[in-house]
Motif scaffolding. Structure first.
Motif: not given
Length: 170
Positions: A77-87, A93-98
């Motif tokens: 599942e996409d468990y990464v918060n938006q701040n981490e994704k931006n960083k 890439v991983r969270s968008n392709n779960t």
């Protein structure tokens, strides 16, 4: 055909393979020394991505002992918060392709000769480990590579300690 990821880790695959094989070989030796006749070697992997490390562990176990079970725990599942994704671009890439990663995971495991020895718990590690505790599962080897934040790693370690088989501590 097996699916691979480019640059999934910061080290090359040959180094990872050597380290993983050495780790699992040490545990197999402890297992052989202390096992009873019908014991299964139980390996728990927290965080599976596309199953590459399952293949390394499984190949060694299949070559050296036949009675083994690999239990993988990953929510996919996409468990990464938006701040981490931006960083971190890699997390984005991983969270968008779960869902795609989960399909790759299933596909890669379906190609393995010992696929019937693999059990996947599609859940967060805390829930999966608590389920194994309720079932009184004991493990010979636990590999933790799930969420990488302090709170989750600490909880994974706390629960995993309760699952380690006594023969693996000696």
């Amino acid at each position: 055909k097996k699916v691979k990821l480019k640059r999934a880790h910061f080290y090359n695959d040959d180094v990872k393979d050597k380290i993983f094989k050495k780790l699992i070989s040490q545990q197999i030796n402890k297992f052989r020394k202390n096992k009873k006749d019908k014991d299964n070697f139980v390996l728990i992997e927290i965080g599976s991505l596309i199953g590459a490390s399952i293949e390394i562990w499984g190949n060694e176990l299949n070559r050296k002992i036949k009675n083994f079970i690999i239990i993988s725990i990953d929510p996919f599942e996409d468990y990464v918060n938006q701040n981490e994704k931006n960083k971190y671009k890699s997390l984005q890439v991983r969270s968008n392709n779960t869902n795609k990663l989960y399909k790759y995971f299933l596909h890669n495991n379906s190609l393995l000769d010992y696929r019937k020895n693999i059990i996947h718990i599609r859940d967060y590690s805390k829930n999966g480990l608590q389920r194994l505790l309720r079932l009184r599962i004991k493990s010979d080897f636990i590999y933790i590579d799930g969420a990488h934040d302090y709170k989750n790693v600490k909880e994974d370690l706390r629960l995993s300690k309760k699952l380690i088989h006594k023969r693996s501590e000696e």
